[in-house]
Design a protein around this motif. Structure first.
Motif: not given
Length: 229
Positions: A132-154
């Motif tokens: 879910g962090a690959g669709l919406d980033a929350h506070a303190q989840w920056g690196p994980y959410a960024a990696s998962k947003h990137g994974l969606k783009a991949l």
């Protein structure tokens, strides 16, 4: 009999997927980060084969696999491994960012590149178990959410590039799931962990198998799974 390569089979969703594939008689290959882990996976999943390659070191994956005997054909590549480290952006060091992006994004990209010939041969399937962090980033989840947003783009780019050849690509976005990673997250958040509140890994495994078992005339591109209670 289909042939699958699974990352992250040591626990959680990856272990649930690996068990299901073995139980139905498919040929299973498991990626392990080192020889000790490969031995443990082989003992935990009798009949499965192992490959050693560390997603935390993407630039060495080609060398590592080149010294082994990977499958000549592959029906699916299931990216399930992942790491998480919570923290405020102002406190996080490059080490955390680099380690998170390596395992969650760059490693999967390189592993996919290395196995594309086998996947193209079988008109196979690549599944990225995102978050879910690959669709919406929350506070303190920056690196994980960024990696998962990137994974969606991949996944999206890979789908558009390989669709003409028949390769299917699916992103699965689970909500909080009762895994050892989730227990770690709760510890970092300072919250009590209650596995009963979250999705069972077996439920996410069912969504993964649904995607790869779909007839060739259809493709699940994006699938979001949320806790039912």
């Amino acid at each position: 009999m289909s042939i699958h390569l699974v990352t992250g089979a040591g626990s959680g969703i990856g272990a649930a997927v690996a068990r299901r594939l073995l139980e139905r008689g498919d040929e299973l290959w498991l990626l392990a980060r080192d020889a000790g882990r490969a031995k443990a996976l082989a003992a935990g999943f009798p009949g499965a084969r192992t490959l050693v390659g560390d997603l935390a070191e993407p630039s060495r994956l080609s060398w590592a696999l080149g010294h082994q005997a990977p499958p000549d054909r592959l029906d699916s590549l299931l990216h399930i491994a992942g790491v998480v480290e919570l923290g405020d952006i102002g406190d996080l060091t490059p080490k955390v960012w680099n380690e998170t992006l390596a395992v969650n994004l760059v490693g999967p990209a390189e592993l996919t590149r290395l196995f594309l010939p086998q996947l193209r041969l079988s008109r196979g399937h690549v599944v990225f178990v995102n978050s879910g962090a690959g669709l919406d980033a929350h506070a303190q989840w920056g690196p994980y959410a960024a990696s998962k947003h990137g994974l969606k783009a991949l996944a999206d780019a890979l789908r558009r590039e390989e669709h003409p050849g028949g390769l299917r690509v699916t992103s699965v976005f689970p909500g909080r799931t009762a895994t050892p990673m989730q227990a770690k997250v709760h510890q970092q958040e300072g919250k009590r962990y209650d596995a009963e509140r979250w999705i069972a890994p077996e439920s996410v495994a069912t969504t993964v198998l649904t995607a790869i078992d779909l007839p060739q005339d259809a493709e699940i591109t994006d699938l979001t799974v949320r806790p039912g209670r």
